[in-house]
Design a protein around this motif. Structure first.
Motif, PDB file in Angstrom:
ATOM      1  N   VAL A 119     109.223  63.294  74.927  1.00  0.00           N
ATOM      2  CA  VAL A 119     109.342  64.724  75.220  1.00  0.00           C
ATOM      3  C   VAL A 119     108.430  65.495  74.275  1.00  0.00           C
ATOM      4  CG1 VAL A 119     110.889  66.699  75.337  1.00  0.00           C
ATOM      5  CG2 VAL A 119     111.721  64.434  76.003  1.00  0.00           C
ATOM      6  N   LEU A 120     107.472  66.209  74.828  1.00  0.00           N
ATOM      7  CA  LEU A 120     106.575  67.043  74.028  1.00  0.00           C
ATOM      8  C   LEU A 120     107.203  68.420  73.887  1.00  0.00           C
ATOM      9  CD1 LEU A 120     103.878  67.535  72.586  1.00  0.00           C
ATOM     10  CD2 LEU A 120     102.917  68.180  74.810  1.00  0.00           C
ATOM     11  N   VAL A 121     107.481  68.828  72.657  1.00  0.00           N
ATOM     12  CA  VAL A 121     108.098  70.132  72.377  1.00  0.00           C
ATOM     13  C   VAL A 121     107.000  71.093  71.931  1.00  0.00           C
ATOM     14  CG1 VAL A 121     109.839  71.359  71.041  1.00  0.00           C
ATOM     15  CG2 VAL A 121     110.251  68.976  71.737  1.00  0.00           C
ATOM     16  N   LEU A 122     106.899  72.221  72.627  1.00  0.00           N
ATOM     17  CA  LEU A 122     105.846  73.199  72.359  1.00  0.00           C
ATOM     18  C   LEU A 122     106.455  74.549  72.012  1.00  0.00           C
ATOM     19  CD1 LEU A 122     103.497  72.478  75.417  1.00  0.00           C
ATOM     20  CD2 LEU A 122     103.194  71.669  73.070  1.00  0.00           C
ATOM     21  N   ASN A 123     105.895  75.189  70.998  1.00  0.00           N
ATOM     22  CA  ASN A 123     106.263  76.554  70.663  1.00  0.00           C
ATOM     23  C   ASN A 123     105.520  77.481  71.622  1.00  0.00           C
ATOM     24  OD1 ASN A 123     106.477  79.163  69.561  1.00  0.00           O
ATOM     25  ND2 ASN A 123     106.590  78.391  67.474  1.00  0.00           N
ATOM     26  N   ALA A 124     106.247  78.044  72.589  1.00  0.00           N
ATOM     27  CA  ALA A 124     105.621  78.844  73.636  1.00  0.00           C
ATOM     28  C   ALA A 124     105.018  80.132  73.117  1.00  0.00           C
ATOM     29  CB  ALA A 124     106.638  79.154  74.729  1.00  0.00           C
ATOM     30  N   ALA A 125     105.373  80.540  71.894  1.00  0.00           N
ATOM     31  CA  ALA A 125     104.822  81.776  71.328  1.00  0.00           C
ATOM     32  C   ALA A 125     103.435  81.576  70.727  1.00  0.00           C
ATOM     33  CB  ALA A 125     105.775  82.334  70.271  1.00  0.00           C
ATOM     34  N   TYR A 126     102.975  80.318  70.644  1.00  0.00           N
ATOM     35  CA  TYR A 126     101.649  80.066  70.096  1.00  0.00           C
ATOM     36  C   TYR A 126     100.563  80.557  71.058  1.00  0.00           C
ATOM     37  CZ  TYR A 126     103.358  77.098  66.251  1.00  0.00           C
ATOM     38  OH  TYR A 126     103.957  76.637  65.118  1.00  0.00           O
ATOM     39  N   ALA A 127      99.378  80.768  70.524  1.00  0.00           N
ATOM     40  CA  ALA A 127      98.244  81.189  71.346  1.00  0.00           C
ATOM     41  C   ALA A 127      97.894  80.104  72.357  1.00  0.00           C
ATOM     42  CB  ALA A 127      97.036  81.492  70.460  1.00  0.00           C
ATOM     43  N   ASP A 128      97.247  80.518  73.449  1.00  0.00           N
ATOM     44  CA  ASP A 128      96.940  79.592  74.544  1.00  0.00           C
ATOM     45  C   ASP A 128      96.170  78.367  74.062  1.00  0.00           C
ATOM     46  OD1 ASP A 128      98.176  81.375  76.174  1.00  0.00           O
ATOM     47  OD2 ASP A 128      96.342  82.205  77.042  1.00  0.00           O
ATOM     48  N   LYS A 129      95.161  78.588  73.204  1.00  0.00           N
ATOM     49  CA  LYS A 129      94.343  77.457  72.750  1.00  0.00           C
ATOM     50  C   LYS A 129      95.175  76.469  71.951  1.00  0.00           C
ATOM     51  CE  LYS A 129      89.825  79.765  72.705  1.00  0.00           C
ATOM     52  NZ  LYS A 129      88.658  80.177  71.867  1.00  0.00           N
ATOM     53  N   SER A 130      96.094  76.979  71.131  1.00  0.00           N
ATOM     54  CA  SER A 130      96.955  76.085  70.350  1.00  0.00           C
ATOM     55  C   SER A 130      97.880  75.298  71.252  1.00  0.00           C
ATOM     56  CB  SER A 130      97.772  76.901  69.337  1.00  0.00           C
ATOM     57  OG  SER A 130      96.930  77.556  68.419  1.00  0.00           O
ATOM     58  N   LEU A 131      98.407  75.944  72.289  1.00  0.00           N
ATOM     59  CA  LEU A 131      99.282  75.242  73.237  1.00  0.00           C
ATOM     60  C   LEU A 131      98.538  74.123  73.953  1.00  0.00           C
ATOM     61  CD1 LEU A 131     101.446  78.004  74.986  1.00  0.00           C
ATOM     62  CD2 LEU A 131     102.253  76.084  73.618  1.00  0.00           C
ATOM     63  N   LEU A 132      97.336  74.420  74.419  1.00  0.00           N
ATOM     64  CA  LEU A 132      96.573  73.414  75.154  1.00  0.00           C
ATOM     65  C   LEU A 132      96.142  72.277  74.230  1.00  0.00           C
ATOM     66  CD1 LEU A 132      94.449  75.739  77.470  1.00  0.00           C
ATOM     67  CD2 LEU A 132      96.532  74.467  78.028  1.00  0.00           C
ATOM     68  N   ALA A 133      95.831  72.580  72.976  1.00  0.00           N
ATOM     69  CA  ALA A 133      95.495  71.522  72.018  1.00  0.00           C
ATOM     70  C   ALA A 133      96.705  70.629  71.765  1.00  0.00           C
ATOM     71  CB  ALA A 133      95.002  72.136  70.712  1.00  0.00           C
ATOM     72  N   ALA A 134      97.899  71.240  71.666  1.00  0.00           N
ATOM     73  CA  ALA A 134      99.118  70.454  71.479  1.00  0.00           C
ATOM     74  C   ALA A 134      99.400  69.587  72.701  1.00  0.00           C
ATOM     75  CB  ALA A 134     100.297  71.382  71.197  1.00  0.00           C
ATOM     76  N   CYS A 135      99.122  70.119  73.891  1.00  0.00           N
ATOM     77  CA  CYS A 135      99.287  69.325  75.112  1.00  0.00           C
ATOM     78  C   CYS A 135      98.361  68.107  75.100  1.00  0.00           C
ATOM     79  CB  CYS A 135      99.001  70.183  76.344  1.00  0.00           C
ATOM     80  SG  CYS A 135     100.292  71.369  76.735  1.00  0.00           S
ATOM     81  N   LYS A 136      97.135  68.306  74.660  1.00  0.00           N
ATOM     82  CA  LYS A 136      96.184  67.199  74.588  1.00  0.00           C
ATOM     83  C   LYS A 136      96.678  66.117  73.637  1.00  0.00           C
ATOM     84  CE  LYS A 136      91.305  66.196  73.614  1.00  0.00           C
ATOM     85  NZ  LYS A 136      89.998  66.786  73.214  1.00  0.00           N
ATOM     86  N   ALA A 137      97.209  66.535  72.470  1.00  0.00           N
ATOM     87  CA  ALA A 137      97.746  65.573  71.517  1.00  0.00           C
ATOM     88  C   ALA A 137      98.957  64.856  72.097  1.00  0.00           C
ATOM     89  CB  ALA A 137      98.111  66.283  70.214  1.00  0.00           C
ATOM     90  N   GLY A 138      99.799  65.597  72.825  1.00  0.00           N
ATOM     91  CA  GLY A 138     100.973  64.989  73.439  1.00  0.00           C
ATOM     92  C   GLY A 138     100.606  63.964  74.503  1.00  0.00           C
ATOM     93  N   ARG A 139      99.591  64.286  75.305  1.00  0.00           N
ATOM     94  CA  ARG A 139      99.150  63.316  76.315  1.00  0.00           C
ATOM     95  C   ARG A 139      98.642  62.042  75.663  1.00  0.00           C
ATOM     96  NH1 ARG A 139      96.632  67.801  78.606  1.00  0.00           N
ATOM     97  NH2 ARG A 139      94.599  66.986  77.961  1.00  0.00           N
ATOM     98  N   ALA A 140      97.953  62.180  74.522  1.00  0.00           N
ATOM     99  CA  ALA A 140      97.448  60.993  73.815  1.00  0.00           C
ATOM    100  C   ALA A 140      98.591  60.112  73.325  1.00  0.00           C
ATOM    101  CB  ALA A 140      96.567  61.424  72.641  1.00  0.00           C
ATOM    102  N   LEU A 141      99.772  60.716  73.114  1.00  0.00           N
ATOM    103  CA  LEU A 141     100.938  59.951  72.690  1.00  0.00           C
ATOM    104  C   LEU A 141     101.789  59.483  73.866  1.00  0.00           C
ATOM    105  CD1 LEU A 141     101.976  62.106  69.609  1.00  0.00           C
ATOM    106  CD2 LEU A 141     101.249  59.709  69.556  1.00  0.00           C
ATOM    107  N   GLY A 142     101.314  59.750  75.080  1.00  0.00           N
ATOM    108  CA  GLY A 142     102.031  59.290  76.262  1.00  0.00           C
ATOM    109  C   GLY A 142     103.206  60.160  76.653  1.00  0.00           C
ATOM    110  N   ALA A 143     103.122  61.470  76.392  1.00  0.00           N
ATOM    111  CA  ALA A 143     104.233  62.376  76.711  1.00  0.00           C
ATOM    112  C   ALA A 143     104.563  62.310  78.194  1.00  0.00           C
ATOM    113  CB  ALA A 143     103.884  63.804  76.308  1.00  0.00           C
ATOM    114  N   THR A 144     105.859  62.372  78.489  1.00  0.00           N
ATOM    115  CA  THR A 144     106.341  62.322  79.882  1.00  0.00           C
ATOM    116  C   THR A 144     106.990  63.632  80.321  1.00  0.00           C
ATOM    117  OG1 THR A 144     108.462  61.413  79.123  1.00  0.00           O
ATOM    118  CG2 THR A 144     106.744  59.832  79.768  1.00  0.00           C
ATOM    119  N   HIS A 145     107.571  64.362  79.365  1.00  0.00           N
ATOM    120  CA  HIS A 145     108.286  65.597  79.659  1.00  0.00           C
ATOM    121  C   HIS A 145     107.832  66.677  78.672  1.00  0.00           C
ATOM    122  CE1 HIS A 145     110.818  62.530  81.515  1.00  0.00           C
ATOM    123  NE2 HIS A 145     111.449  63.474  82.193  1.00  0.00           N
TER     124      HIS A 145
END
Length: 349
Positions: A268-294
């Protein structure tokens, strides 16, 4: 209503934008200037510019549609509509032609962009079945209905992707991953009567999170440091609280190796939705590299533009698990993620 004003508005149609101090002022201007056929499409708060913002002044933006009268369509209608309304003020309410297309998919795309939906999220929406079903002359309100129905079906499909029995909650510093795990534990134990164990992983034998310790103690769930003793794996679940996602790719690679080795298939990738768009997308990229499913979105109480989050929910291939605010681990999660997003994006049906 003034009869002459009503007669003037008999042939007016289209989409109009009103900016007013209150809903009552907007409603009065709609009745007086747009006529009884006008329907409100959306209402939202808009920022006040200049010195008035320091006095607590507020404004709302109302989008209203006036459907054409039968047998009164065509260029003559448009000619009467636009000059009569553009820039007109009535009782302190500014009324203007909304501009742009008035029906079909282009109108929906324009409206969503105005709400804060990104171009990337729009491309994802355009790939969904409902988009191709929007006829060129379909009114905006009916396009909203198609969008709502299709995305609710998508939300139901996401909820069908339940968490595996062995799941880790991943997130960067400040994302709120441990709080999210605690809230999910409360849901599992109190609402669903499930029991299991929590693995806690921190480098250098640091102290356990006080919130996680208190949560597990109250719920009577074993909390063990992975590797420090025999880690029980019985019960309905094994949930893992690993170190935060690192800026060091090698550290993240080691974490992924651990998850694979221990057969932690849920991530489960947990994201702080209050972060700026670029930070959110960078966190998503890191989560995908770890095999995030949710994905879990936190700090929603600090987010002013919910529609800007569609890009994360539609474009990353992750099943939304829940939404939550920022404080405490007690209950307070929204599992109907897509439905909650639609409530914050589209006008009430």
């Amino acid at each position: 209503m003034n009869k002459s004003a009503d007669k003037t508005n008999d042939f007016r149609s289209g989409t109009f934008r009103l900016v007013a101090r209150s809903a009552e002022a907007a409603a009065g201007a709609i009745r007086q200037q747009l006529g009884e056929r006008a329907k409100v499409v959306s209402v939202r708060s808009v920022p006040v510019r200049g010195w008035q913002r320091f006095l607590g002044a507020s404004r709302i933006e109302v989008i209203a549609e006036v459907p054409p009268l039968e047998g009164r369509a065509g260029s003559s209608e448009a000619a009467t509509r636009i000059p009569a309304v553009a820039g007109f003020q009535s009782g302190g309410v500014m009324i203007s032609d909304a501009g742009g297309p008035e029906a079909g998919a282009p109108a929906l795309a324009d409206w969503l962009r105005g709400r804060g939906v990104s171009q990337a999220a729009l491309r994802q929406m355009e790939s969904l079945p409902f988009w191709s079903g929007i006829a060129d002359n379909l009114p905006l309100a009916e396009s909203f209905g198609l969008m709502r129905d299709d995305l609710c079906r998508l939300g139901a499909a996401h909820r069908g992707r339940s968490l595996p029995a062995r799941t880790a909650f991943l997130g960067g510093p400040g994302a709120g991953k441990t709080t999210a795990l605690c809230r999910w534990l409360h849901r599992e134990v109190v609402r669903h009567g499930r029991l299991g164990v929590v693995w806690w992983m921190e480098p250098d034998a640091g102290p356990v999170s006080p919130a996680l310790s208190a949560c597990c103690e109250q719920l009577r769930i074993p909390l063990v440091r992975h590797g420090s003793e025999a880690s029980p794996a019985g019960g309905d679940f094994v949930y893992v609280d690993p170190p935060p996602i690192s800026a060091d790719p090698e550290a993240n690679a080691r974490m992924r190796d651990f998850l694979e080795r221990e057969e932690i298939t849920g991530r489960v990738l947990v994201l702080n939705a209050a972060y700026a768009d670029k930070s959110l997308l960078a966190a998503c990229k890191a989560g995908r590299a770890l095999g995030a499913t949710h994905v879990v979105l936190t700090h929603l109480d600090e987010v002013s533009c919910w529609p800007g989050l569609w890009e994360v929910l539609l474009g990353e291939g992750l099943a939304p698990l829940f939404l939550t605010a920022s404080a405490g681990w007690a209950p307070g999660i929204t599992e109907n993620v897509i439905e909650a997003m639609l409530e914050r994006t589209l006008p009430a049906s």
